[in-house]
Design a protein around this motif. Structure first.
Motif, PDB file in Angstrom:
ATOM      1  N   MET A 135     -11.747  11.989   0.408  1.00 19.29           N
ATOM      2  CA  MET A 135     -10.037  12.388   0.325  1.00 19.29           C
ATOM      3  C   MET A 135     -10.308  14.313   0.025  1.00 19.29           C
ATOM      4  SD  MET A 135      -8.429  11.452   1.276  1.00 19.29           S
ATOM      5  CE  MET A 135      -7.284   9.647   0.843  1.00 19.29           C
ATOM      6  N   TYR A 136     -11.323  14.637  -0.762  1.00 15.82           N
ATOM      7  CA  TYR A 136     -10.928  16.023  -0.389  1.00 15.82           C
ATOM      8  C   TYR A 136     -11.797  17.309  -0.141  1.00 15.82           C
ATOM      9  CZ  TYR A 136      -6.450  15.057  -3.400  1.00 15.82           C
ATOM     10  OH  TYR A 136      -5.335  14.613  -3.574  1.00 15.82           O
ATOM     11  N   ALA A 137     -13.416  16.424   0.100  1.00 15.80           N
ATOM     12  CA  ALA A 137     -14.255  16.995  -0.060  1.00 15.80           C
ATOM     13  C   ALA A 137     -13.855  17.751   1.646  1.00 15.80           C
ATOM     14  CB  ALA A 137     -15.591  15.939   0.201  1.00 15.80           C
ATOM     15  N   LEU A 163      -7.134  22.325  -8.530  1.00 13.59           N
ATOM     16  CA  LEU A 163      -5.135  21.456  -8.219  1.00 13.59           C
ATOM     17  C   LEU A 163      -5.664  21.239  -6.669  1.00 13.59           C
ATOM     18  CD1 LEU A 163      -3.072  23.110 -10.803  1.00 13.59           C
ATOM     19  CD2 LEU A 163      -4.719  20.895 -11.123  1.00 13.59           C
ATOM     20  N   PRO A 164      -5.589  21.051  -5.951  1.00 13.73           N
ATOM     21  CA  PRO A 164      -5.794  20.689  -4.281  1.00 13.73           C
ATOM     22  C   PRO A 164      -4.442  21.111  -3.894  1.00 13.73           C
ATOM     23  CG  PRO A 164      -5.960  18.674  -4.856  1.00 13.73           C
ATOM     24  CD  PRO A 164      -6.291  19.229  -6.540  1.00 13.73           C
ATOM     25  N   VAL A 165      -3.634  21.380  -3.874  1.00 14.22           N
ATOM     26  CA  VAL A 165      -1.901  22.244  -3.106  1.00 14.22           C
ATOM     27  C   VAL A 165      -1.955  21.956  -1.516  1.00 14.22           C
ATOM     28  CG1 VAL A 165       0.197  23.373  -2.984  1.00 14.22           C
ATOM     29  CG2 VAL A 165      -1.442  23.583  -4.845  1.00 14.22           C
ATOM     30  N   PRO A 215       1.978   6.719   9.076  1.00 13.42           N
ATOM     31  CA  PRO A 215       1.222   5.302   9.513  1.00 13.42           C
ATOM     32  C   PRO A 215       2.686   5.232   8.089  1.00 13.42           C
ATOM     33  CG  PRO A 215      -0.538   6.453   9.554  1.00 13.42           C
ATOM     34  CD  PRO A 215       0.212   7.370   8.818  1.00 13.42           C
ATOM     35  N   TYR A 216       2.135   5.158   6.508  1.00 14.62           N
ATOM     36  CA  TYR A 216       2.996   4.373   5.619  1.00 14.62           C
ATOM     37  C   TYR A 216       4.032   4.272   5.994  1.00 14.62           C
ATOM     38  CZ  TYR A 216       5.489   4.027   0.592  1.00 14.62           C
ATOM     39  OH  TYR A 216       6.097   4.041   0.163  1.00 14.62           O
ATOM     40  N   SER A 217       5.369   5.291   5.936  1.00 15.76           N
ATOM     41  CA  SER A 217       6.437   5.571   5.844  1.00 15.76           C
ATOM     42  C   SER A 217       6.485   4.427   7.538  1.00 15.76           C
ATOM     43  CB  SER A 217       7.216   6.506   6.130  1.00 15.76           C
ATOM     44  OG  SER A 217       6.488   7.075   7.588  1.00 15.76           O
ATOM     45  N   GLU A 261       1.136  -1.357   0.076  1.00 15.59           N
ATOM     46  CA  GLU A 261       0.151  -0.338   0.014  1.00 15.59           C
ATOM     47  C   GLU A 261       0.843   1.149  -0.025  1.00 15.59           C
ATOM     48  OE1 GLU A 261      -3.140   0.477  -0.289  1.00 15.59           O
ATOM     49  OE2 GLU A 261      -3.493  -1.781  -0.314  1.00 15.59           O
ATOM     50  N   SER A 262       1.286   2.117  -0.831  1.00 18.29           N
ATOM     51  CA  SER A 262       1.513   2.818  -1.232  1.00 18.29           C
ATOM     52  C   SER A 262       1.067   4.402  -1.177  1.00 18.29           C
ATOM     53  CB  SER A 262       2.423   2.596  -2.506  1.00 18.29           C
ATOM     54  OG  SER A 262       1.438   3.580  -3.711  1.00 18.29           O
ATOM     55  N   HIS A 263      -0.017   4.643  -0.601  1.00 17.58           N
ATOM     56  CA  HIS A 263      -0.249   6.245  -0.344  1.00 17.58           C
ATOM     57  C   HIS A 263      -0.551   6.846   0.419  1.00 17.58           C
ATOM     58  CE1 HIS A 263      -1.753  10.825  -2.620  1.00 17.58           C
ATOM     59  NE2 HIS A 263      -2.660  10.128  -2.202  1.00 17.58           N
ATOM     60  N   SER A 303      12.047  -0.396  -1.507  1.00 18.42           N
ATOM     61  CA  SER A 303      11.608   0.958   0.168  1.00 18.42           C
ATOM     62  C   SER A 303      11.432   2.183  -0.563  1.00 18.42           C
ATOM     63  CB  SER A 303      12.177   0.529   1.077  1.00 18.42           C
ATOM     64  OG  SER A 303      11.643   0.746   2.618  1.00 18.42           O
ATOM     65  N   THR A 304      11.459   3.131   0.399  1.00 15.80           N
ATOM     66  CA  THR A 304      11.574   4.421   0.370  1.00 15.80           C
ATOM     67  C   THR A 304      11.983   5.070   1.204  1.00 15.80           C
ATOM     68  OG1 THR A 304       9.548   5.942   0.777  1.00 15.80           O
ATOM     69  CG2 THR A 304       9.491   4.557   1.740  1.00 15.80           C
ATOM     70  N   ASP A 305      12.655   6.857   1.027  1.00 15.52           N
ATOM     71  CA  ASP A 305      13.333   7.160   1.793  1.00 15.52           C
ATOM     72  C   ASP A 305      12.615   8.195   2.674  1.00 15.52           C
ATOM     73  OD1 ASP A 305      11.650   9.251  -0.144  1.00 15.52           O
ATOM     74  OD2 ASP A 305      12.749  10.415  -0.234  1.00 15.52           O
ATOM     75  N   GLU A 306      11.367   7.872   2.414  1.00 13.77           N
ATOM     76  CA  GLU A 306      10.314   8.513   3.503  1.00 13.77           C
ATOM     77  C   GLU A 306      10.448   8.129   5.133  1.00 13.77           C
ATOM     78  OE1 GLU A 306       6.417   9.016   3.172  1.00 13.77           O
ATOM     79  OE2 GLU A 306       5.966   9.575   0.874  1.00 13.77           O
ATOM     80  N   SER A 331      13.354   7.762  -4.123  1.00 15.38           N
ATOM     81  CA  SER A 331      12.595   9.002  -3.358  1.00 15.38           C
ATOM     82  C   SER A 331      11.582   9.427  -4.506  1.00 15.38           C
ATOM     83  CB  SER A 331      13.383  10.332  -3.964  1.00 15.38           C
ATOM     84  OG  SER A 331      13.802  10.556  -5.761  1.00 15.38           O
ATOM     85  N   ASN A 332      10.514   9.970  -4.640  1.00 15.14           N
ATOM     86  CA  ASN A 332       9.780  10.208  -5.154  1.00 15.14           C
ATOM     87  C   ASN A 332       9.516  10.001  -6.872  1.00 15.14           C
ATOM     88  OD1 ASN A 332       9.017  11.586  -2.840  1.00 15.14           O
ATOM     89  ND2 ASN A 332       6.871  11.928  -3.909  1.00 15.14           N
ATOM     90  N   ASN A 333       8.887   8.752  -6.772  1.00 16.51           N
ATOM     91  CA  ASN A 333       9.230   8.430  -8.672  1.00 16.51           C
ATOM     92  C   ASN A 333       7.746   9.514  -9.565  1.00 16.51           C
ATOM     93  OD1 ASN A 333       9.712   5.182  -9.140  1.00 16.51           O
ATOM     94  ND2 ASN A 333      11.020   6.648  -7.598  1.00 16.51           N
ATOM     95  N   ASP A 369      -3.776  21.594   4.501  1.00 20.81           N
ATOM     96  CA  ASP A 369      -2.371  20.145   4.621  1.00 20.81           C
ATOM     97  C   ASP A 369      -2.740  19.393   5.066  1.00 20.81           C
ATOM     98  OD1 ASP A 369       0.148  20.073   4.165  1.00 20.81           O
ATOM     99  OD2 ASP A 369       1.146  21.341   5.470  1.00 20.81           O
ATOM    100  N   ARG A 370      -1.885  17.934   4.700  1.00 20.91           N
ATOM    101  CA  ARG A 370      -1.730  17.007   4.463  1.00 20.91           C
ATOM    102  C   ARG A 370      -1.476  16.866   6.516  1.00 20.91           C
ATOM    103  NH1 ARG A 370       2.278  13.003   1.305  1.00 20.91           N
ATOM    104  NH2 ARG A 370       0.483  12.880   0.198  1.00 20.91           N
ATOM    105  N   ALA A 371      -1.671  15.334   7.078  1.00 19.39           N
ATOM    106  CA  ALA A 371      -1.954  15.687   8.842  1.00 19.39           C
ATOM    107  C   ALA A 371      -0.009  15.522   8.766  1.00 19.39           C
ATOM    108  CB  ALA A 371      -2.436  14.716   9.404  1.00 19.39           C
ATOM    109  N   GLY A 372       0.366  15.691   9.713  1.00 27.91           N
ATOM    110  CA  GLY A 372       1.952  15.145  10.198  1.00 27.91           C
ATOM    111  C   GLY A 372       2.425  15.428   8.640  1.00 27.91           C
ATOM    112  N   HIS A 373       2.831  16.532   7.441  1.00 26.74           N
ATOM    113  CA  HIS A 373       3.207  16.112   6.162  1.00 26.74           C
ATOM    114  C   HIS A 373       4.597  16.165   5.947  1.00 26.74           C
ATOM    115  CE1 HIS A 373       2.269  18.380   2.615  1.00 26.74           C
ATOM    116  NE2 HIS A 373       3.199  17.333   2.213  1.00 26.74           N
ATOM    117  N   ASP A 374       5.377  15.681   5.831  1.00 25.28           N
ATOM    118  CA  ASP A 374       7.040  15.595   6.007  1.00 25.28           C
ATOM    119  C   ASP A 374       7.309  17.037   5.217  1.00 25.28           C
ATOM    120  OD1 ASP A 374       6.965  13.346   7.026  1.00 25.28           O
ATOM    121  OD2 ASP A 374       7.465  12.210   6.132  1.00 25.28           O
TER     122      ASP A 374
END
Ligand code: NAD
Ligand code: DAU
Length: 363
Positions: A359-361, A223-225, A168-170, A98-100, A143-146, A197-199, A299-304
């Motif tokens: 996710m976005y509402a 475009l949700p920044v 939780p992902y990382s 699971e990657s997101h 694996s990932t840099d996260e 890193s990010n692909n 913002d994303r919670a806990g956004h790195d």
């Protein structure tokens, strides 16, 4: 680790490789590269085909004589053991996950099951089949840099950087890395790990920034920044990641970890502006038109804040380097999504709309 200096000995011999997650974004590029470049290798693609897995990513090689597909959930230990018993794989390249990050915030247990339990199930199956003869075997964990956490004061992630996962992902990826190293230390399973890193590139599911924004620009949607768009990511073209996996599979030293990255840092907002500008050109819009879609959201919670990989080890020791400059890679990527609108329309039909609304509402 006594095997740390061992060089693998199987270049150009016959191999039976289990690649997990081969119907996903990066996995499909890895499967394609191995199927095409190594006709003497038998490639087994194991994938559960979650929302992120799509066999249409592999139509060009699906009939190759050295390609086989197995639909299986890694969480099912019995099925994983049976598959190993049946095929006696000599190596595993493990990408299934699971990657997101956003999904891991709403559903962490899915990440524990696939990323942690699924990885341990694979390790157990390999341990049983390989016990008594580890010669020529390899468990390659992607694996990932996260796992290294978030950089705040400059610097780069090195292979020796302490783990400090923040989502939780990382955390689930970090746990899986620890299990892989523990099985090497305890049971002497020959392992190698890479943290990338990010692909970006073709076939990425449009929950991730680059394909999501390309699709929204095409459809004139906001475009949700997240936050102020100041977070920094280090972007690598997906085929360059697949090439790195090829190099590490064949030349990486057992027990070692290699960081993979493009030395290509962008703040989200600058990257988004490049995508907008390129899309204006491709769609024949006035310059600046797509940028008007930019909408700052919660913002994303806990956004790195920042990820940045030091890729010197793989470059110096194994001779890998990225083949594409970012400007070329991003244009190629946007053109791919424009030329493959049916692919995008298919993956965004059905459950995608429900995911998007949920996710976005509330942002
Ligand atoms: P993805 O989400 O596009 O694909 C994951 C694949 O795994 C899908 O095909 C899915 O069906 C399969 N899968 C999920 N759960 C499964 C299960 N229980 N059993 C079997 N198959 C299952 O992911 P991706 O972006 O291609 O990432 C692949 C790997 O690379 C992951 O391990 C990820 O952590 C790592 N990684 C990704 C990036 C990135 O930028 N995307 C960067 C560094 C590392
Ligand atoms: O660093 C490697 C990791 O990169 C991989 O391990 C993950 O599997 C992969 O998903 C990716 O994680 P990110 O969280 O960095 O990728 P994502 O595309 O989700 O987000 C990139 C940046 O863009 C991040 O700072 C969050 C931001 N973002 C993302 C989305 C989806 C937005 O601003 N808006 C969005 O709608």
């Amino acid at each position: 680790m006594p095997e740390a200096s061992c060089q693998k000995q199987f270049i150009m011999t016959t191999r039976k490789i289990l690649i997990t997650g081969g119907a996903g974004f990066i996995g499909s590029h890895v499967v394609r590269l191995f199927v095409n470049n190594y006709p003497n290798y038998e490639i087994y693609n194991l994938d559960k085909l979650t929302y992120a897995g799509n066999l249409k990513n592999l139509t060009d090689i699906e009939n190759a004589p050295n390609y086989h597909f197995v639909r299986l959930d890694l969480v099912d230990a019995t099925a994983v053991n049976n598959l190993f018993n049946e095929h006696q794989f000599d190596s595993v390249i493990h990408l299934a996950a699971e990657s997101h990050v956003d999904r891991s915030i709403t559903n962490p247990m899915d990440f524990v099951m696939t990323n942690v339990v699924g990885t341990v199930n694979l390790l157990n199956a390999a341990k049983e089949i390989w016990k008594g003869n580890m010669e020529g075997k390899l468990f390659y964990h992607v694996s990932t840099d996260e796992v290294y956490g978030s950089l705040h004061d400059g610097g780069f992630f090195l292979e020796s950087t302490s783990y400090d996962p923040q989502s939780p992902y990382s955390a689930s990826k970090a746990a899986s890395d620890h299990f892989v190293r523990a099985y090497h230390n305890t049971y002497k399973i020959p392992v190698v790990l890479t943290n990338c890193s990010n692909n970006y590139g073709p076939n990425q599911f449009p929950e991730k920034l680059v394909p999501l924004f390309i699709n929204n620009i095409r459809n004139n949607k906001p475009l949700p920044v997240y936050g102020k768009g100041e977070n920094v990511r280090d972007w690598l073209y997906v085929v360059d990641h697949a090439r790195a996996i090829d190099v590490v599979y064949h030349k990486g030293k057992i027990g070692e970890t290699y960081n993979i990255g493009g030395f290509n840092e962008w703040t989200n907002i600058d990257l988004i502006k490049v995508i907008c500008k390129t899309m204006d050109k491709i769609l024949g819009r006035h310059e600046g038109e797509s940028e008007k879609l930019i909408t700052y959201v919660t913002d994303r919670a806990g956004h790195d804040l920042r990820y940045a990989i030091d890729a010197n080890k793989i470059m110096k020791e194994l001779g890998w380097e990225p083949s594409l400059q970012f400007e070329e890679g991003i244009e190629k990527t946007i053109n791919w999504y424009m030329d493959n609108q049916q692919w995008m329309d298919e993956v965004t039909s059905g459950d995608y709309a429900k995911y998007y609304d949920k996710m976005y509402a509330s942002r």
